[in-house]
Design a protein around this motif. Structure first.
Motif, PDB file in Angstrom:
ATOM      1  N   HIS A 255       0.875  -1.168   0.000  1.00 30.33           N
ATOM      2  CA  HIS A 255       0.000   0.000   0.000  1.00 30.33           C
ATOM      3  C   HIS A 255       0.912   1.217   0.000  1.00 30.33           C
ATOM      4  N   ILE A 256       0.806   2.025  -1.028  1.00 28.70           N
ATOM      5  CA  ILE A 256       1.839   3.014  -1.314  1.00 28.70           C
ATOM      6  C   ILE A 256       1.965   4.100  -0.247  1.00 28.70           C
ATOM      7  N   GLU A 257       0.912   4.367   0.545  1.00 31.98           N
ATOM      8  CA  GLU A 257       0.933   5.555   1.376  1.00 31.98           C
ATOM      9  C   GLU A 257       1.366   5.359   2.832  1.00 31.98           C
ATOM     10  N   PRO A 258       0.886   4.340   3.561  1.00 33.77           N
ATOM     11  CA  PRO A 258       1.203   4.310   4.998  1.00 33.77           C
ATOM     12  C   PRO A 258       2.637   3.915   5.286  1.00 33.77           C
ATOM     13  N   ALA A 259       3.200   4.512   6.334  1.00 33.87           N
ATOM     14  CA  ALA A 259       4.521   4.108   6.813  1.00 33.87           C
ATOM     15  C   ALA A 259       4.336   3.018   7.867  1.00 33.87           C
ATOM     16  N   PRO A 260       5.296   2.111   8.003  1.00 38.03           N
ATOM     17  CA  PRO A 260       5.177   1.084   9.046  1.00 38.03           C
ATOM     18  C   PRO A 260       5.071   1.734  10.426  1.00 38.03           C
ATOM     19  N   GLY A 261       4.306   1.121  11.323  1.00 29.00           N
ATOM     20  CA  GLY A 261       4.182   1.657  12.669  1.00 29.00           C
ATOM     21  C   GLY A 261       2.902   1.224  13.339  1.00 29.00           C
ATOM     22  N   VAL A 262       2.670   1.783  14.527  1.00 31.03           N
ATOM     23  CA  VAL A 262       1.483   1.453  15.323  1.00 31.03           C
ATOM     24  C   VAL A 262       0.362   2.416  14.969  1.00 31.03           C
ATOM     25  N   TYR A 263      -0.805   1.856  14.697  1.00 34.76           N
ATOM     26  CA  TYR A 263      -1.967   2.651  14.300  1.00 34.76           C
ATOM     27  C   TYR A 263      -3.178   2.245  15.138  1.00 34.76           C
ATOM     28  N   VAL A 264      -4.104   3.179  15.256  1.00 29.33           N
ATOM     29  CA  VAL A 264      -5.432   2.872  15.789  1.00 29.33           C
ATOM     30  C   VAL A 264      -6.355   2.692  14.586  1.00 29.33           C
ATOM     31  N   MET A 265      -6.994   1.537  14.524  1.00 31.24           N
ATOM     32  CA  MET A 265      -7.831   1.220  13.369  1.00 31.24           C
ATOM     33  C   MET A 265      -9.310   1.387  13.712  1.00 31.24           C
ATOM     34  N   LEU A 266     -10.025   2.013  12.809  1.00 29.42           N
ATOM     35  CA  LEU A 266     -11.478   2.107  12.874  1.00 29.42           C
ATOM     36  C   LEU A 266     -12.021   1.367  11.656  1.00 29.42           C
ATOM     37  N   ALA A 267     -12.839   0.348  11.869  1.00 32.36           N
ATOM     38  CA  ALA A 267     -13.433  -0.410  10.764  1.00 32.36           C
ATOM     39  C   ALA A 267     -14.950  -0.261  10.808  1.00 32.36           C
ATOM     40  N   VAL A 268     -15.534   0.015   9.654  1.00 37.87           N
ATOM     41  CA  VAL A 268     -16.989   0.079   9.511  1.00 37.87           C
ATOM     42  C   VAL A 268     -17.371  -0.915   8.419  1.00 37.87           C
ATOM     43  N   SER A 269     -18.129  -1.944   8.805  1.00 35.76           N
ATOM     44  CA  SER A 269     -18.483  -3.028   7.868  1.00 35.76           C
ATOM     45  C   SER A 269     -19.990  -3.153   7.778  1.00 35.76           C
ATOM     46  N   ASP A 270     -20.461  -3.459   6.568  1.00 34.50           N
ATOM     47  CA  ASP A 270     -21.899  -3.642   6.383  1.00 34.50           C
ATOM     48  C   ASP A 270     -22.173  -4.861   5.515  1.00 34.50           C
ATOM     49  N   SER A 271     -23.416  -5.292   5.529  1.00 39.96           N
ATOM     50  CA  SER A 271     -23.852  -6.435   4.724  1.00 39.96           C
ATOM     51  C   SER A 271     -24.647  -5.966   3.515  1.00 39.96           C
ATOM     52  N   GLY A 272     -24.299  -4.798   3.001  1.00 38.08           N
ATOM     53  CA  GLY A 272     -25.067  -4.171   1.937  1.00 38.08           C
ATOM     54  C   GLY A 272     -24.774  -4.703   0.556  1.00 38.08           C
ATOM     55  N   VAL A 273     -25.103  -3.885  -0.438  1.00 36.81           N
ATOM     56  CA  VAL A 273     -25.048  -4.323  -1.835  1.00 36.81           C
ATOM     57  C   VAL A 273     -23.623  -4.428  -2.362  1.00 36.81           C
ATOM     58  N   GLY A 274     -22.667  -3.752  -1.706  1.00 33.40           N
ATOM     59  CA  GLY A 274     -21.286  -3.822  -2.170  1.00 33.40           C
ATOM     60  C   GLY A 274     -21.089  -3.085  -3.487  1.00 33.40           C
ATOM     61  N   VAL A 275     -19.835  -3.005  -3.934  1.00 30.32           N
ATOM     62  CA  VAL A 275     -19.523  -2.331  -5.197  1.00 30.32           C
ATOM     63  C   VAL A 275     -18.510  -3.162  -5.975  1.00 30.32           C
ATOM     64  N   SER A 276     -18.423  -2.894  -7.255  1.00 34.57           N
ATOM     65  CA  SER A 276     -17.472  -3.592  -8.115  1.00 34.57           C
ATOM     66  C   SER A 276     -16.082  -2.991  -7.956  1.00 34.57           C
ATOM     67  N   GLU A 277     -15.076  -3.662  -8.493  1.00 32.07           N
ATOM     68  CA  GLU A 277     -13.705  -3.163  -8.445  1.00 32.07           C
ATOM     69  C   GLU A 277     -13.592  -1.846  -9.205  1.00 32.07           C
ATOM     70  N   GLU A 278     -14.307  -1.719 -10.305  1.00 35.22           N
ATOM     71  CA  GLU A 278     -14.254  -0.481 -11.080  1.00 35.22           C
ATOM     72  C   GLU A 278     -14.780   0.701 -10.266  1.00 35.22           C
ATOM     73  N   VAL A 279     -15.879   0.495  -9.562  1.00 38.21           N
ATOM     74  CA  VAL A 279     -16.428   1.558  -8.711  1.00 38.21           C
ATOM     75  C   VAL A 279     -15.467   1.853  -7.564  1.00 38.21           C
ATOM     76  N   ARG A 280     -14.875   0.816  -6.987  1.00 39.54           N
ATOM     77  CA  ARG A 280     -13.951   1.001  -5.858  1.00 39.54           C
ATOM     78  C   ARG A 280     -12.775   1.907  -6.230  1.00 39.54           C
ATOM     79  N   GLN A 281     -12.344   1.857  -7.489  1.00 36.91           N
ATOM     80  CA  GLN A 281     -11.223   2.676  -7.931  1.00 36.91           C
ATOM     81  C   GLN A 281     -11.548   4.169  -7.890  1.00 36.91           C
ATOM     82  N   HIS A 282     -12.833   4.512  -7.934  1.00 38.23           N
ATOM     83  CA  HIS A 282     -13.243   5.930  -7.977  1.00 38.23           C
ATOM     84  C   HIS A 282     -13.951   6.370  -6.703  1.00 38.23           C
ATOM     85  N   ILE A 283     -14.002   5.518  -5.704  1.00 37.23           N
ATOM     86  CA  ILE A 283     -14.931   5.717  -4.599  1.00 37.23           C
ATOM     87  C   ILE A 283     -14.632   6.965  -3.757  1.00 37.23           C
TER      88      ILE A 283
END
Length: 543
Positions: free
Chosen positions: A323-351
């Motif tokens: 992943h080109i941007e993050p530097a190695p180290g300790v992070y606090v992670m926030l995850a938001v997950s849903d069971s919704g309709v989802g998106v395609s890879e093409e849409v994900r590239q522009h999200i």
């Protein structure tokens, strides 16, 4: 299509290879219809100390299935089988662009047949009646295959990095444009919002014009919200940084989130204890959470499951390389997950692009996720998304962990009434519409206001006015002289003055990378009449 005698692939593997280790052992696909000959070849290779898993096929369909299923490192083949032969196999590989070392292990055939196989891409020709060179040929082929795989993986990693870099550069360019546009609108919106409020206060509540003015005010507030989101995406928001535990913010807004998503969505929070602290603007982190939750809610029009999770994680070198941007180290992670309709890879590239949306017209601005992206990036963090159509979406936000002690966190509350005052204020602003608005707002609140359009006029007023000036309200970016330099000069004449800066810029002499210098009083454009009056009163009362 030819019919195989064996419907399934026959796998000949040593019994001492564990299932977990099998993926590390080379796969050999062997095109051979004689089990006896295959066993002799396997024996010869085992005797030479070569570890491998042998997959035996005897027809075209089995060969193609083996290529796809086992991703072999090398291929061994007899010259001719009952309904298939090595030339056909080589031509199939060439048409499919498959580049795998291919060794012909056959009985005595004409020299022309062997040459033809070599021309089609075979790496070697071993006689079944003389297998002495088989082990060395296989070792050489495996070495060549490993080198080719490493090259392929390196090229794939390079291509992925290039794609990530191009996307980051694209978002950066769009961000600069968005930031510039937002700044140009700020002065205009400040005047529209402020004069709408002043006019409403002067009209009787039942005046027919009130409704029109209220619509103008609401429209300007929506426009101001859009500019704030554009500034967030372009990483040019002014942040009030504090050290706090992310769990505190999640718990604090959980009840509000429940009201936002409705009863048909099941919300769960999974918060890791001893999470560690982050340094951020709490209000902007609330915005990140709400935008992600709203995005998930809209992806589940018929209800579903929504989870908010926090965790303390370490991103290692491997993750950073992928992943080109993050530097190695300790992070606090926030995850938001849903069971919704989802998106395609093409849409994900522009999200994360501003104004990009998959919603129906009028159902969204396309700025919610771009705001998340900008806030996280401005804080030195990283946001990642995984989604599959009809399976749901997960957003993971990584914010750098800090070892500083947490500040006390409380949600800001607006005063019940807008306060008045009688103090003397020197107003310096080169934008005429903003200057006139600020003057009218402050005078309507009882303040004594002197106004200046430039530094020279402000100097003249300070030298002529012998009484105390309680507050200098100055724009930061002005022609010829900055508000900061002007304040330093005027404080020598009136050292009793407090200073309140106002600006639509976030990269100037009081704001660096979105962070205010310590001890600086600041109000960001666009602001409403009430917000200006409240902020002025706060600065005066803090003396």
């Amino acid at each position: 299509m030819n019919v195989c005698k064996r419907e399934e692939l026959s796998t000949m593997a040593p019994t001492d290879i564990k299932e977990s280790e099998r993926s590390q052992v080379p796969n050999i696909l062997y095109l051979e219809d004689s089990v006896t000959d295959a066993e002799l070849v396997e024996y010869e290779l085992r005797r030479a100390g070569i570890e491998f898993v042998l997959h035996l096929v005897d027809c075209e369909s089995g060969f193609l299935d083996g290529l796809n299923r086992w991703k072999p490192d090398i291929i061994l083949s007899d010259f001719s089988l009952a309904n298939f032969n090595c030339l056909e196999a080589l031509r199939l590989m060439n048409r499919a662009g498959v580049d795998i070392p291919f060794i012909l292990v056959a009985g005595a055939h004409s020299e022309q047949s062997a040459v033809e196989c070599m021309r089609e891409g075979a790496a070697d020709y071993i006689l079944k009646t003389n297998l002495m060179r088989l082990a060395s040929s296989v070792r050489s082929a495996l070495k060549s295959s490993a080198a080719q795989k490493q090259k392929t993986e390196a090229l794939a990693a390079l291509q992925k990095s290039e794609e990530q870099l191009l996307q980051a550069q694209k978002l950066e360019a769009v961000g600069r444009l968005a930031g510039g546009i937002s700044h140009d609108f700020n002065n205009l919106l400040t005047a529209i919002m402020g004069y709408s409020e002043l006019t409403l206060r002067q009209l009787p509540p039942n005046d027919p014009l009130c409704r029109n003015i209220q619509e103008i005010k609401r429209a300007s507030e929506r426009a101001a919200s859009l500019t704030r989101q554009l500034l967030a995406f372009s990483r040019k928001q002014v942040m009030q940084l504090r050290v706090f535990d992310l769990n505190v913010v999640v718990r604090d807004i959980e009840r509000m989130l429940l009201r936002m998503i409705g009863e048909d969505i099941d919300l769960r929070t999974i918060l890791q204890e001893d999470l560690g602290n982050i340094k951020a603007d709490p209000s902007q982190i609330e915005q990140v959470i709400m935008n992600l939750v709203v995005n998930s809610r809209d992806a589940m029009p018929k209800g579903g499951k929504l989870a908010i999770e926090t965790a303390r994680v370490y991103l290692d070198e491997t993750y950073a390389q992928n992943h080109i941007e993050p530097a190695p180290g300790v992070y606090v992670m926030l995850a938001v997950s849903d069971s919704g309709v989802g998106v395609s890879e093409e849409v994900r590239q522009h999200i994360f692009e501003p104004f990009f949306t998959t919603k129906e017209p009028g159902k969204g601005t396309g700025l919610g996720l771009s705001t998340v992206y900008g806030i996280v990036k401005q804080l030195g963090g990283h946001v990642w998304v995984y989604s599959e159509p009809d399976k749901g979406t997960t957003f993971k936000v990584y914010l750098p962990s800090v070892i500083e002690e947490a500040d006390e966190y409380q949600q800001p509350t607006a005063p019940a009434t807008v306060p008045d005052g009688t103090e003397t204020i020197l107003l310096v602003e080169d934008a005429e519409a903003v200057r006139h608005l600020a003057r009218d707002v402050l005078k309507s609140r009882g303040y004594n206001v002197f106004e200046a359009a430039d530094a020279a006029t402000a100097h003249s007023i300070c030298r002529r006015y012998q009484r105390a000036i309680d507050l200098l309200l100055s724009d930061v970016v002005m022609p010829l002289r900055s508000g900061v330099d002007l304040a330093k000069e005027l404080l020598e004449i009136h050292p009793e003055m407090n200073v309140l800066y106002m600006s639509g810029y976030t990269e100037d002499t009081v704001v660096h990378h979105g962070v205010l210098d310590p001890g600086v009083n600041f109000i960001q454009k666009p602001f409403s009449a009430d917000v200006l009056a409240i902020r002025v009163r706060e600065v005066l009362d803090a003396r």
